[in-house]
Structures are given as C-alpha cells and as structure tokens.
Design a protein around this motif. Sequence first.
Motif, PDB file in Angstrom:
ATOM      1  N   ALA A  57       0.874  -1.009  -0.157  1.00 32.12           N
ATOM      2  CA  ALA A  57      -0.095  -0.134   0.029  1.00 32.12           C
ATOM      3  C   ALA A  57       0.990   1.275   0.208  1.00 32.12           C
ATOM      4  O   ALA A  57       0.616   2.185  -0.729  1.00 32.12           O
ATOM      5  N   ALA A  58       1.839   1.263   0.858  1.00 26.44           N
ATOM      6  CA  ALA A  58       2.973   2.535   0.791  1.00 26.44           C
ATOM      7  C   ALA A  58       3.833   2.642  -0.631  1.00 26.44           C
ATOM      8  O   ALA A  58       3.731   3.840  -0.919  1.00 26.44           O
ATOM      9  N   LEU A  59       4.047   1.522  -1.087  1.00 26.99           N
ATOM     10  CA  LEU A  59       4.450   1.827  -2.524  1.00 26.99           C
ATOM     11  C   LEU A  59       3.502   2.193  -3.721  1.00 26.99           C
ATOM     12  O   LEU A  59       3.870   2.813  -4.337  1.00 26.99           O
ATOM     13  N   ALA A  60       2.064   1.861  -3.473  1.00 25.88           N
ATOM     14  CA  ALA A  60       1.109   2.411  -4.471  1.00 25.88           C
ATOM     15  C   ALA A  60       1.067   4.046  -4.104  1.00 25.88           C
ATOM     16  O   ALA A  60       0.714   4.662  -5.202  1.00 25.88           O
ATOM     17  N   ALA A  61       0.961   4.148  -2.850  1.00 29.50           N
ATOM     18  CA  ALA A  61       0.731   5.520  -2.574  1.00 29.50           C
ATOM     19  C   ALA A  61       1.985   6.488  -3.017  1.00 29.50           C
ATOM     20  O   ALA A  61       1.649   7.471  -3.716  1.00 29.50           O
ATOM     21  N   ALA A  62       3.497   5.756  -3.077  1.00 31.14           N
ATOM     22  CA  ALA A  62       4.289   6.488  -3.544  1.00 31.14           C
ATOM     23  C   ALA A  62       4.400   6.716  -5.123  1.00 31.14           C
ATOM     24  O   ALA A  62       4.582   7.716  -5.814  1.00 31.14           O
ATOM     25  N   ARG A  63       3.842   5.881  -5.665  1.00 31.55           N
ATOM     26  CA  ARG A  63       3.608   5.691  -7.231  1.00 31.55           C
ATOM     27  C   ARG A  63       2.970   6.979  -7.736  1.00 31.55           C
ATOM     28  O   ARG A  63       3.038   7.514  -8.596  1.00 31.55           O
ATOM     29  N   ARG A  64       1.778   7.078  -6.763  1.00 33.57           N
ATOM     30  CA  ARG A  64       0.763   8.096  -7.297  1.00 33.57           C
ATOM     31  C   ARG A  64       1.434   9.576  -7.244  1.00 33.57           C
ATOM     32  O   ARG A  64       1.245  10.751  -8.008  1.00 33.57           O
ATOM     33  N   VAL A  65       2.663   9.733  -6.439  1.00 34.50           N
ATOM     34  CA  VAL A  65       3.143  11.143  -6.527  1.00 34.50           C
ATOM     35  C   VAL A  65       4.630  11.150  -7.044  1.00 34.50           C
ATOM     36  O   VAL A  65       5.053  12.150  -7.102  1.00 34.50           O
ATOM     37  N   GLN A  66       5.141  10.178  -7.334  1.00 35.57           N
ATOM     38  CA  GLN A  66       6.400   9.913  -7.945  1.00 35.57           C
ATOM     39  C   GLN A  66       6.472   9.124  -9.389  1.00 35.57           C
ATOM     40  O   GLN A  66       6.446   7.896  -9.287  1.00 35.57           O
TER      41      GLN A  66
END
Length: 250
Positions: A57-66
Amino acid sequence: MSGAAGQEELRLSVVVPVRNEAGNIGPLVAEIAAACAALAPFEIIYVDDGSTDATPAALAAARRVQPTLRVLRHRASCGQSAAVRSGVRAARAPLVATLDGDGQNDPAFIPRLVAALDAAGPGAGLAQGQRVGRKDGRLKTLQSRIANGVRRRILRDATRDTGCGLKVFRRAVYLGLPYFDALHRFMPALVAREGFAVVHVDVVDRPRLSGRSNYGLFDRLWVGLLDLGGVWWLIRRRRRIPDLVPADGG
C-alpha cells in the motif's frame, strides 16, 4: 516515466530491495528522487520481497506522487540478493545504483558514486560505497568487521566494506556475474574477476528511518564461510579473458 522525459534514454536505474518497510517507503522515495534530480532521466525500481505488512500500500501511494517509480513484487520472500537481481534485470538504464530500503544508506551519495564510476572510465565496472560512522549496534558492527577482515585476507579484493548497500555499477557487468545468494556482498571481487576495475567512495551511515531490520544478519561464521569458499573457487578457476580481434570473413 511520462511526457517528453519518457522518450529520453534513461541514464540511471535506482534499485531498492525491501521487505516489510512500510514506514520507510515514502520518505526514502522522496529522498532518492531529490538526490538523483541532476542525473535525470532516471527511474526508481522498488522490489517488494514478499512483504507481509503495509509495504504494498505504501508503494502504491508513492507511485501516485512519484512518476519515476516502478514496483516489482516477489510472491514470497527470496532474499536480498534475489530482490536486487530482479530489479537489475528489469532496469532500463546502463547504470544501476542500489541502496538498502531501511534508510541507513543516504541516497545523497548516489551522484558521487556515479561521478566516480564515470571518472574511472569504461574499464571500471563498480563504484562501491564504504561506510563511515556506522550506526549499527555493537554486535552487528563487530560481526561485520570480522567478516570483512576474513574476506579481505582470502579474496584480496582491496575493499574495506562490501556489505554497504550503496553501489553504482554497469548493468551489463552485473548480468555477466555468476548469480548466487549473497552475491551483493562479493561484488568487488567478482567484478575484478571479470577484468573490470572497482572504485571506492566513502559514504556516511545513518540510523534506519523507522522499524527494525527485516533481513537477517549475514551469517558470517557459517553460511558466510561457505559463500566465501565458493567465491574463492570461482576466482581461482577464472582463466585469461579472450581478447577478440576482427577476423577475415567474420
């Protein structure tokens, strides 16, 4: 990558193996992106080695901003070397940087490692980070020093600290190395075995950003000795590297 930058040839792929590092994902991704801005275009590849916490989930969130971030996932944990290998095989740039996903490796040193490898020329295959100011506990630091000392005596690889996750290397050189578990800890000796130079850059260690270690300590006295023996054998069995020249009709 998207837009015009996505059409450019990537200069650098940053590979980060992680397992159960949910709390470190967002901050470290942001640090890597900031550190590598001058090296653009680049990509960041996180390899989730079978995490069982909120890392996906943390990686999915990071992909949305990076937008430079790509994510790979192992169905089950296969170990750090396997995660690094998955990332390097998926990398799209000729140069690859690696660092640990716990935040102890400061990505601000990636440009220095890239510069050191570039300055050494095409005959160099690896820029190896050398930690100073270790932030590990006393036991882990002592084990690391003993293991590094034994390794240097046997392999004579002129490297003080092969356990540092901060490395920059040529992807083609890495893919030509024999693969085995713990490969990442013996890269200087194996890169030299292939006829490439290794350069060293001091990097400052720092405490992990959050959480606790998820990969077990390198078993320096038992499994580590078996790996060391295997690498010694590989180096001893290496023969002269052929120097190919053009031939009539070739």
